[in-house]
Design a protein around this motif. Structure first.
Motif, PDB file in Angstrom:
ATOM      1  N   ASN A 288       0.843  -1.199   0.000  1.00 11.23           N
ATOM      2  CA  ASN A 288       0.000   0.000   0.000  1.00 11.23           C
ATOM      3  C   ASN A 288       0.880   1.252   0.000  1.00 11.23           C
ATOM      4  O   ASN A 288       1.050   1.913   1.039  1.00 11.23           O
ATOM      5  N   PRO A 289       1.464   1.583  -1.138  1.00  4.98           N
ATOM      6  CA  PRO A 289       2.387   2.731  -1.216  1.00  4.98           C
ATOM      7  C   PRO A 289       1.774   4.034  -0.703  1.00  4.98           C
ATOM      8  O   PRO A 289       2.494   4.892  -0.195  1.00  4.98           O
ATOM      9  N   ALA A 290       0.452   4.163  -0.824  1.00  6.10           N
ATOM     10  CA  ALA A 290      -0.201   5.404  -0.391  1.00  6.10           C
ATOM     11  C   ALA A 290      -0.072   5.615   1.109  1.00  6.10           C
ATOM     12  O   ALA A 290      -0.153   6.759   1.592  1.00  6.10           O
ATOM     13  N   HIS A 291       0.130   4.538   1.864  1.00 11.18           N
ATOM     14  CA  HIS A 291       0.255   4.645   3.324  1.00 11.18           C
ATOM     15  C   HIS A 291       1.702   4.819   3.775  1.00 11.18           C
ATOM     16  O   HIS A 291       1.949   5.076   4.957  1.00 11.18           O
ATOM     17  N   GLN A 292       2.638   4.643   2.863  1.00  8.79           N
ATOM     18  CA  GLN A 292       4.045   4.779   3.245  1.00  8.79           C
ATOM     19  C   GLN A 292       4.329   6.217   3.645  1.00  8.79           C
ATOM     20  O   GLN A 292       3.989   7.158   2.937  1.00  8.79           O
ATOM     21  N   GLY A 293       4.931   6.375   4.816  1.00  5.34           N
ATOM     22  CA  GLY A 293       5.193   7.704   5.344  1.00  5.34           C
ATOM     23  C   GLY A 293       4.023   8.329   6.058  1.00  5.34           C
ATOM     24  O   GLY A 293       4.147   9.415   6.621  1.00  5.34           O
ATOM     25  N   LYS A 294       2.857   7.649   6.050  1.00  4.69           N
ATOM     26  CA  LYS A 294       1.659   8.225   6.657  1.00  4.69           C
ATOM     27  C   LYS A 294       1.121   7.401   7.830  1.00  4.69           C
ATOM     28  O   LYS A 294       0.042   7.687   8.349  1.00  4.69           O
ATOM     29  N   VAL A 295       1.868   6.373   8.224  1.00  5.24           N
ATOM     30  CA  VAL A 295       1.440   5.529   9.336  1.00  5.24           C
ATOM     31  C   VAL A 295       2.668   5.131  10.144  1.00  5.24           C
ATOM     32  O   VAL A 295       3.766   4.969   9.585  1.00  5.24           O
ATOM     33  N   SER A 296       2.506   5.026  11.447  1.00  4.32           N
ATOM     34  CA  SER A 296       3.579   4.553  12.327  1.00  4.32           C
ATOM     35  C   SER A 296       3.052   3.415  13.195  1.00  4.32           C
ATOM     36  O   SER A 296       1.930   3.489  13.723  1.00  4.32           O
ATOM     37  N   TYR A 297       3.848   2.376  13.321  1.00  8.23           N
ATOM     38  CA  TYR A 297       3.488   1.220  14.144  1.00  8.23           C
ATOM     39  C   TYR A 297       4.356   1.250  15.400  1.00  8.23           C
ATOM     40  O   TYR A 297       5.577   1.149  15.324  1.00  8.23           O
ATOM     41  N   LEU A 298       3.721   1.405  16.548  1.00  8.94           N
ATOM     42  CA  LEU A 298       4.413   1.424  17.834  1.00  8.94           C
ATOM     43  C   LEU A 298       4.215   0.074  18.515  1.00  8.94           C
ATOM     44  O   LEU A 298       3.084  -0.302  18.837  1.00  8.94           O
ATOM     45  N   GLN A 299       5.303  -0.669  18.709  1.00  8.09           N
ATOM     46  CA  GLN A 299       5.245  -1.965  19.396  1.00  8.09           C
ATOM     47  C   GLN A 299       5.956  -1.828  20.741  1.00  8.09           C
ATOM     48  O   GLN A 299       7.159  -1.608  20.811  1.00  8.09           O
ATOM     49  N   ILE A 300       5.182  -1.964  21.810  1.00  9.91           N
ATOM     50  CA  ILE A 300       5.711  -1.880  23.171  1.00  9.91           C
ATOM     51  C   ILE A 300       5.801  -3.292  23.726  1.00  9.91           C
ATOM     52  O   ILE A 300       4.785  -3.983  23.867  1.00  9.91           O
ATOM     53  N   THR A 301       7.001  -3.740  24.025  1.00 11.01           N
ATOM     54  CA  THR A 301       7.226  -5.140  24.400  1.00 11.01           C
ATOM     55  C   THR A 301       8.216  -5.239  25.551  1.00 11.01           C
ATOM     56  O   THR A 301       9.420  -5.355  25.329  1.00 11.01           O
ATOM     57  N   PRO A 302       7.723  -5.171  26.791  1.00  6.72           N
ATOM     58  CA  PRO A 302       8.627  -5.318  27.935  1.00  6.72           C
ATOM     59  C   PRO A 302       9.265  -6.705  27.954  1.00  6.72           C
ATOM     60  O   PRO A 302       8.677  -7.684  27.500  1.00  6.72           O
ATOM     61  N   LYS A 303      10.484  -6.763  28.489  1.00  5.17           N
ATOM     62  CA  LYS A 303      11.185  -8.039  28.597  1.00  5.17           C
ATOM     63  C   LYS A 303      10.423  -8.981  29.510  1.00  5.17           C
ATOM     64  O   LYS A 303       9.714  -8.562  30.414  1.00  5.17           O
ATOM     65  N   SER A 304      10.606 -10.286  29.280  1.00  3.43           N
ATOM     66  CA  SER A 304       9.878 -11.293  30.044  1.00  3.43           C
ATOM     67  C   SER A 304      10.727 -12.540  30.212  1.00  3.43           C
ATOM     68  O   SER A 304      11.300 -13.044  29.248  1.00  3.43           O
ATOM     69  N   ARG A 305      10.826 -13.040  31.435  1.00  2.00           N
ATOM     70  CA  ARG A 305      11.472 -14.323  31.712  1.00  2.00           C
ATOM     71  C   ARG A 305      12.816 -14.457  30.994  1.00  2.00           C
ATOM     72  O   ARG A 305      13.078 -15.450  30.309  1.00  2.00           O
ATOM     73  N   SER A 306      13.646 -13.439  31.107  1.00  2.00           N
ATOM     74  CA  SER A 306      14.912 -13.436  30.382  1.00  2.00           C
ATOM     75  C   SER A 306      15.852 -14.552  30.844  1.00  2.00           C
ATOM     76  O   SER A 306      16.836 -14.855  30.166  1.00  2.00           O
ATOM     77  N   GLU A 307      15.534 -15.190  32.001  1.00  2.00           N
ATOM     78  CA  GLU A 307      16.357 -16.309  32.466  1.00  2.00           C
ATOM     79  C   GLU A 307      16.143 -17.559  31.613  1.00  2.00           C
ATOM     80  O   GLU A 307      16.945 -18.487  31.618  1.00  2.00           O
ATOM     81  N   VAL A 308      15.010 -17.601  30.890  1.00  2.00           N
ATOM     82  CA  VAL A 308      14.699 -18.748  30.046  1.00  2.00           C
ATOM     83  C   VAL A 308      15.285 -18.499  28.655  1.00  2.00           C
ATOM     84  O   VAL A 308      14.990 -17.472  28.026  1.00  2.00           O
ATOM     85  N   PRO A 309      16.146 -19.397  28.130  1.00  2.00           N
ATOM     86  CA  PRO A 309      16.864 -19.154  26.870  1.00  2.00           C
ATOM     87  C   PRO A 309      15.967 -18.779  25.703  1.00  2.00           C
ATOM     88  O   PRO A 309      16.326 -17.930  24.885  1.00  2.00           O
ATOM     89  N   GLU A 310      14.773 -19.410  25.597  1.00  7.66           N
ATOM     90  CA  GLU A 310      13.890 -19.131  24.472  1.00  7.66           C
ATOM     91  C   GLU A 310      13.480 -17.657  24.430  1.00  7.66           C
ATOM     92  O   GLU A 310      13.310 -17.069  23.357  1.00  7.66           O
TER      93      GLU A 310
END
Length: 471
Positions: A288-310
């Protein structure tokens, strides 16, 4: 009125002024405990190393006693990081490929549940009502029954319950199933989860369905129901309305420079479908070239269980994927994806939900997903955003006004994003109103009240009148 005893893996301690920590579940359970008086017991989050943990640390706050216990380092590794999060969590989320079973960790899981039972029992009074929460503590009722505890005990599972063919791949599935039959009421998020449980129970002869919401196993009768957990809908809506004027939200609005905002908020976990979601967004922008430069995707992803390798590996994967998309599609004045790998305060988050034109909630599997409900509650009634929701989230059973997608279908999700961004105001309002009406009626207090009403109901009237329905 009988006291309420709540047991959960972790206990959200109230602030010094007595208010509950942020989050509808903590608010609802604290309110129920205040009304009845009672105890909230769980792990302190601390390790005592190799020595035996100190006695329970008891803290009185109003009508509630908070009872916290440390665990040994071995307990934490085997019970929490091991069996609970590397066996039960992936299996309940249909990820047999990620389940790593070890008999030592299984033994640790049951040992810690026995430890919890022995620490809880001296606090109990004969008429106390006991409510156990989530997959960490499935065997707790069996341990308490073994000690002679006859109180009514309920269990609520906050994550999905898998079908028989998935559950039975776990070597100790019989012990897990048997543990659930020692409760008086077993509650699930959705009717699908309850159906899966019934199938597991009947197929292997663990028990039988003998009436509406009633089951028999090894001579013992118990109830099953589904109770779709909600949020504090009205309070969160007001919270979001006020938060929209906060300094941080105003700065976020200015930084968008008139672009449409798509928001995703997830704990870093392989069940959340974050990598598939980024692929879908990339596909949407590319097609959708018409949306390029006209939309922003904000992904908020706090860390989780970093002791687990996966989880550590996934953190790297998501960051690299977001970087690749930005490198391929971004321009000097436009960053397609804003990726934040830390927690955002609830007031700011509520304001960002309200600012967003699209809420992208696409887990591969989720018990409920309260982000979806918070996004709906946060919207401006006059100009609401659109929820794009995975059909594999429990919330999809309730939020009929969302655009439902298969998160594995990258092109289908990309098409839903495009539709959401171009949807007319009248349709957006109509969809939002239906969902908001439902969420106002089925809020977290209703969930709490309905479960406790069924748990405390007399045995001769066992069929649960659940907030969602019954088997």
């Amino acid at each position: 009125m009988s006291r309420l005893i709540v047991i959960s893996n972790r206990v959200p301690m109230p602030e010094k002024n007595g208010t509950a920590p942020a989050g509808g579940l903590a608010v609802a359970l604290q309110a129920a405990l205040e009304e009845r008086g009672g105890v909230w017991m769980g792990w302190s989050g601390k390790s005592s190393g190799t020595k035996e943990p100190e006695p329970l640390a008891l803290t009185e706050r109003g009508n509630i006693t908070y009872a916290l216990t440390d665990l040994t380092k071995t307990d934490v590794e085997e019970y929490y990081h091991g069996f609970a999060n590397r066996v039960l969590w992936p299996i309940c989320h249909y990820r047999l490929d990620l389940a790593e079973y070890a008999r030592k960790e299984m033994a640790g899981y049951f040992r810690v549940n026995r430890f919890f039972a022995h620490r809880l029992a001296p606090l109990l009074k004969p008429d106390d009502i006991i409510w156990v929460h989530d997959y960490h503590l499935i065997p707790l009722a069996a341990e308490l029954r073994q000690m002679g505890v006859k109180n009514r005990i309920g269990f609520f599972l906050h994550i999905p319950w898998p079908p028989a063919d998935v559950l039975f791949a776990m070597p100790v599935h019989e012990e897990i199933m048997r543990g659930l039959t020692h409760y008086d009421l077993v509650g699930f998020q959705t009717d699908h989860d309850l159906e899966n449980f019934r199938g597991c129970l009947v197929r292997e002869g663990f028990g039988n369905a003998i009436g509406e919401g009633l089951y028999l196993s090894h001579g013992r009768t118990f109830k099953g129901g589904f109770y779709s957990i909600g949020i504090e809908t009205a309070a969160f809506a007001e919270f979001a309305r006020k938060a929209a004027a906060s300094v941080m939200v105003r700065k976020a609005r200015q930084s968008l420079e008139g672009r449409d905002l798509i928001i995703g908020v997830d704990r870093l976990d392989y069940s959340k479908g974050i990598t598939q979601r980024i692929d879908a967004y990339e596909s949407f922008v590319s097609r959708n070239p018409a949306h390029q430069g006209k939309v922003s995707y904000l992904q908020i992803t706090p860390k989780s269980r970093s002791e687990v390798p996966e989880y550590e590996a996934m953190q790297r994967t998501v960051a690299e994927q977001a970087g690749r998309v930005n490198g391929a599609l971004g321009t000097v004045d436009w960053v397609p994806i804003r990726y934040i790998n830390r927690s955002i305060g609830r007031p700011v988050l509520a304001g960002l939900y309200r600012l967003a034109k699209v809420g992208l909630v696409t887990p591969l599997r989720d018990g409920m997903n309260l982000v979806a409900k918070e996004f709906v509650a946060a919207q401006d009634p006059e100009d609401p955003g659109v929820l794009v929701l995975s059909r594999f989230a429990g919330a999809a059973r309730e939020l009929k006004g969302a655009l439902l997608v298969n998160p594995y279908d990258i092109e289908g999700t990309a098409n839903a994003i495009a539709r959401a961004l171009t949807m007319g105001r009248e349709e957006r309002i109509q969809r939002w109103q239906g969902m908001m009406t439902h969420l106002l009626e089925h809020d977290v207090k209703r969930w709490c009240d309905d479960f406790l009403a069924d748990l405390t109901a007399e045995a001769e009237n066992p069929a649960p009148a659940t907030s969602g329905g019954q088997d």
